[in-house]
Design an enzyme around this catalytic site. Sequence first.
Site, PDB file in Angstrom:
ATOM      1  N   GLY A   1       0.834  -1.204   0.000  1.00  0.00           N
ATOM      2  CA  GLY A   1       0.000   0.000   0.000  1.00  0.00           C
ATOM      3  C   GLY A   1       0.869   1.254   0.000  1.00  0.00           C
ATOM      4  N   HIS A   2       1.874   1.270   0.887  1.00  0.00           N
ATOM      5  CA  HIS A   2       2.781   2.430   0.926  1.00  0.00           C
ATOM      6  C   HIS A   2       3.541   2.556  -0.400  1.00  0.00           C
ATOM      7  CE1 HIS A   2       2.640   1.407   5.372  1.00  0.00           C
ATOM      8  NE2 HIS A   2       2.286   2.670   5.368  1.00  0.00           N
TER       9      HIS A   2
ATOM     10  N   LYS B   1      -7.580   4.018   2.214  1.00  0.00           N
ATOM     11  CA  LYS B   1      -8.022   3.156   3.321  1.00  0.00           C
ATOM     12  C   LYS B   1      -8.349   4.004   4.545  1.00  0.00           C
ATOM     13  CE  LYS B   1      -5.382   0.608   6.054  1.00  0.00           C
ATOM     14  NZ  LYS B   1      -5.815   0.839   7.437  1.00  0.00           N
TER      15      LYS B   1
ATOM     16  N   ARG C   1      -0.865  -2.977  10.483  1.00  0.00           N
ATOM     17  CA  ARG C   1      -1.362  -3.770  11.623  1.00  0.00           C
ATOM     18  C   ARG C   1      -1.666  -5.220  11.245  1.00  0.00           C
ATOM     19  NH1 ARG C   1      -3.400   1.367  13.241  1.00  0.00           N
ATOM     20  NH2 ARG C   1      -2.840   1.775  15.419  1.00  0.00           N
TER      21      ARG C   1
END
Length: 285
Positions: A34-35, A149, A187
């Site tokens: 995602g990053h 998100k 997470r």
Amino acid sequence: MKIAKSIVELKDHYNRMKLKPSGFVPTMGALHEGHLSLVSAARKECGIITVSIFVNPTQFNDKDDLKNYPRTIDEDLGLLSDHLSENDIVFVPSVEEIYPEPDKRVFNFGNLDKVMEGAQRPGHFNGVAQVVSRLFDIVKPDNAYFGQKDFQQLTIVRELVRQTGNKVKIISCPIVREDDGLAMSSRNQLLEPSIRKNAGAIFTTISKSSELLKTMEIENVKKYVFNNINLLPEFNVEYFEITDNIELNLVKRKSQMKKGNKYFACIAVKAGKIRLIDNVEIQLL
Ligand code: PAF
């Protein structure tokens, strides 16, 4: 890529490079695809990219969450070295570098930080606003990239930029998902395997809710979502809400939804000890 621990080093590198436009990807580390998608989006548009890795203490309303937040700096730098160029910079400041004095600023976001995550995590968005405004002042980016998100965070960052008159362009990037649909998050690596194997149900359930809304009232769709997820062992839905993306007004009845406006179904689930959030855009027609 250059690694800077201090503001002086960061500014020195920028002054030498003089590349434009500059892109900024703020992160708390424990980097994942995602990053990296944010970095790729910045790469397409910017001459120089700064990625910050800073676990911001002021946005954690739960001390254990701050303590347990994954910190994987060596792996993060390894990943970034494959995706950044020699002109780019990773900013890894200490808490003292970001907050030489305690940050006492209190932001007023009206309704935006009163609902959903804001209601569940008091003070969280004030801390996000503190660090984001501080980082924007230090990095002075032309563009800043945030993941969809964190839908509510994105809305609040846009409002922060509006209130402060900062010229930075906020760019939202699509959610990147695991094969089973689970939204990528730092997470996720904290999930027990027995819980991880069911976590894809969060996305499949909220996607189905968007379908169900075509024929069902919101109240009944909410019941479906709560029942479907809560029957999984150790899964508990904290909230499931339909909201617009500007004022974050929670929609109670479909008749309140206006044609042409965008709406999102947002969810937070406690999966074992870990909180997961996700959202999908509602397609009513
Ligand atoms: O989304 C995050 O990772 C954080 O909230 C952010 C924007 C880096 C601020 O600490």
